[in-house]
Design an enzyme around this catalytic site. Structure first.
Site, PDB file in Angstrom:
ATOM      1  N   ASN A  18      46.329  52.382  21.101  1.00 32.92           N
ATOM      2  CA  ASN A  18      46.974  51.282  21.816  1.00 32.92           C
ATOM      3  C   ASN A  18      46.008  50.330  22.496  1.00 32.92           C
ATOM      4  OD1 ASN A  18      49.439  52.236  21.131  1.00 32.92           O
ATOM      5  ND2 ASN A  18      49.816  53.299  23.083  1.00 32.92           N
ATOM      6  N   SER A  72      45.636  54.090  36.360  1.00 28.95           N
ATOM      7  CA  SER A  72      44.882  52.839  36.491  1.00 28.95           C
ATOM      8  C   SER A  72      45.789  51.699  36.956  1.00 28.95           C
ATOM      9  CB  SER A  72      44.163  52.493  35.188  1.00 28.95           C
ATOM     10  OG  SER A  72      45.070  52.058  34.213  1.00 28.95           O
ATOM     11  N   HIS A 115      41.559  39.720  38.024  1.00 29.57           N
ATOM     12  CA  HIS A 115      40.921  40.555  37.010  1.00 29.57           C
ATOM     13  C   HIS A 115      41.987  40.914  35.976  1.00 29.57           C
ATOM     14  CE1 HIS A 115      38.367  43.622  35.231  1.00 29.57           C
ATOM     15  NE2 HIS A 115      39.370  44.477  35.324  1.00 29.57           N
ATOM     16  N   LYS A 120      49.750  41.016  30.750  1.00 30.54           N
ATOM     17  CA  LYS A 120      51.006  41.454  31.358  1.00 30.54           C
ATOM     18  C   LYS A 120      50.779  42.003  32.771  1.00 30.54           C
ATOM     19  CE  LYS A 120      55.458  42.083  30.566  1.00 30.54           C
ATOM     20  NZ  LYS A 120      56.308  40.967  30.100  1.00 30.54           N
ATOM     21  N   LYS A 124      52.555  40.945  36.329  1.00 28.28           N
ATOM     22  CA  LYS A 124      53.101  41.920  37.278  1.00 28.28           C
ATOM     23  C   LYS A 124      52.451  41.770  38.654  1.00 28.28           C
ATOM     24  CE  LYS A 124      54.238  45.577  33.950  1.00 28.28           C
ATOM     25  NZ  LYS A 124      54.027  46.989  33.549  1.00 28.28           N
TER      26      LYS A 124
END
Lengths: 373, 373
Positions: A18, A72, A115, A120, A124
């Site tokens: 992924n 993370s 960063h 996506k 968020k």
């Protein structure tokens, strides 16, 4: 009157799976000094550091990181919460000293850059900051405006919502316009070039400068959220100079980046299986000694440095693709080698070196001393 | 009024062979701030950087470096020459501004300390600096004094003498007294503890402060030659404060180091084959995942942190030997772990943790934020 030169560069490669398409590579060089078009806002730095195994490289043989995906995200978002809290506390303290008594909100940022491990997460993050604004002020209007329909979330706690889909969905929707106005343009490089680690947030800054005019940028406050796994994060802000006249420093820095999209578009597009094959070669060869890369250098941009060979003691020799704009004296391949040249140098053939090659007895080629240059 | 905390630490280990006995390990923590007993002399920093494969670690699987012994000596000594030249030029310029017109010599240093890969190289470095003084002043007295009998070397060139045994022998002899007076005491830690890389030159500074009284140190100029392979080197100087009264900062810093020799002597001496066996275990295990060290922790000094285990994702868990001076509430082993504790923790058994262990949901244990602490 002194200048600092900051260089940040990285290569983000991932094992098949992924994460692989999020990889990228990039470098940035920045001059820090007086009379700059972009000005650090002093005293407004919110920093948070914490020990976590969110992303790390424990396997010395592999270039690929170990990533704990869920952890993370939690680390990144919690760092954002903490840094924004400290930032707001500091600006509130500054404002109170000046006699101003009001709440800081995202409206006080002209642009917001982050960063960008992947785009996506940045979207968020804007939603997350809006949630912070929402929870930080009990008197906010929820009947109309950006927070309308969010009363139900009045009592949520930041630390319970890292993976709360209802909260995320509601605040993503509420912050969509904010994201479009203040952040979306900054993702040009991240979107086209993938993650660049240390370079990431400065790629966002370059993207802004490349797409807005001096008139649009002048006087704006840009928030910068920088994050490094392990982890250490800072939210600070940059104020764009008030001088947007032609020939100004701001005019020059935006002009220098105006071809950013063209440069991104000039890259050669290859099929995923070609990329996968290149990655496989890299994986198998990146630690080898006594090795001469066999890949063609014809596709490299002019002026690109590339690895010519690695000798039996792992000493690396580099050469450079010619610069087309060069005159006869400037043209040619430059070679930096560790004292002995590998037995075979791929084409293009060596012409006139730009930097004189070191003599064998010195075995060195690049030297810097202070006080003499 | 702000302070900086500088921490430097390293482990120097070598493959079996000549270099192995030069290995060592150490760490230093230094507080940088106003009103210090040791004062940087500003504007007198001579720096030289150059690309060289003198010492490097290209093999990701091994902790051991690749060292080009001859090149590394040449790099070190040539860097010393360049840095001292820049340093002298700068102090001459300062002196001329003040109306003083004389040559700087080693007599202007009260003490001289050096990055110490091994002690013999430091002795050669003092000789080398004396050679620089000698070649830098054509009017030096060679009939008597420190330079007597050295006329024959009047025309040698620095760059021809890195491995000239006649020059080395003559200047080692001529500088023997200088070395004994200004440098020898600084080698206590290097001599007893081996190379420590980044910590090396600060171990020399600690050695000086541990062995001289405030009265002997006060007002002295200490030259510091710092060298890192690859390479980057700086020669700078520290001026010891004029205040050597009891209770002064100088008195405190020397008092805090007065037990340095005792602490070195309190280490346990083992036979070379025991050391070799420990190194072999380290070599075989230092990159392993899912690993629990089997070595005894009984020999560790009180308060020492040690590795308890490495889990399957290479996450490391540490514990600490109890501090004997602790009361019942303070005693015990502190554990820092990555969210999940390894299945087995060696004795001593866990008692009351000093730092509260992280909750599983956080998976983190150490956090620092600015503006709030």
């Amino acid at each position: 009157g002194r200048y600092a030169l900051v260089v940040a560069g990285d290569i983000a490669v991932y094992a098949t799976g992924n994460a692989r398409p999020t990889g990228g590579a990039g470098a940035v060089a920045m001059l820090v000094g007086p009379n700059a078009p972009l000005i650090f806002e002093r005293g407004l730095r919110g920093t948070h550091m914490q020990h976590a195994y969110d992303f790390y490289k424990p396997d010395m043989v592999s270039e690929y990181p170990v990533v704990d995906g869920k952890l993370s995200i939690q680390c990144y978002l919690s760092a954002l919460d903490r840094c924004y809290t400290v930032y707001r506390n500091k600006i509130h303290a500054q404002w109170q000293k000046e006699g101003t008594d009001r709440h800081f909100t995202l409206n006080d940022f002209g642009f917001m850059i982050f960063h960008s491990p992947y785009c996506k997460l940045v979207q968020k993050s804007v939603a997350r900051l809006l949630l912070n604004d929402f929870l930080g002020d009990q008197n906010l209007e929820t009947a109309n405006g950006v927070f309308s329909g969010l009363e139900a979330f009045r009592d949520v706690k930041l630390e319970d919502t890292y993976f709360d889909r209802d909260v995320e969905k509601a605040f993503m929707k509420a912050s969509a316009e904010l994201f479009n106005q203040k952040t979306k343009a900054s993702l040009l490089v991240s979107n086209q070039n993938g993650n660049m680690y240390t370079t990431s947030v400065y790629g966002c800054l370059a993207s802004l400068l490349a797409q807005y005019s001096p008139e649009q940028l002048t006087g704006q406050r840009i928030s910068v959220f920088s994050y490094g796994s392990g982890f250490a994060a800072t939210l600070y802000s940059i104020r764009v100079t008030q001088d947007d006249t032609p020939g100004s420093a701001l005019d020059k820095i935006t002009a220098s980046l105006s071809d950013l999209k063209t440069r991104l578009d000039s890259r050669k597009c290859v099929a995923p299986d070609v990329f996968a094959e290149n990655m496989k070669i890299r994986q198998e060869t990146h630690n080898l000694a006594n090795y001469i890369p066999q890949c063609s250098v014809e596709d490299l941009f002019e002026g690109t440095w590339y690895l010519v060979c690695v000798d039996e003691k792992h000493r690396r020799t580099y050469a450079r693709r010619p610069l087309m704009g060069d005159g006869p004296l400037e043209a040619g391949v430059e070679v930096v080698h560790p004292g002995t040249v590998c037995e075979q140098i791929p084409s293009p053939a060596k012409k006139v070196p730009r930097i004189p090659a070191a003599t064998e007895s010195e075995g060195v080629t690049v030297a810097i001393s202070n006080g003499e240059h």
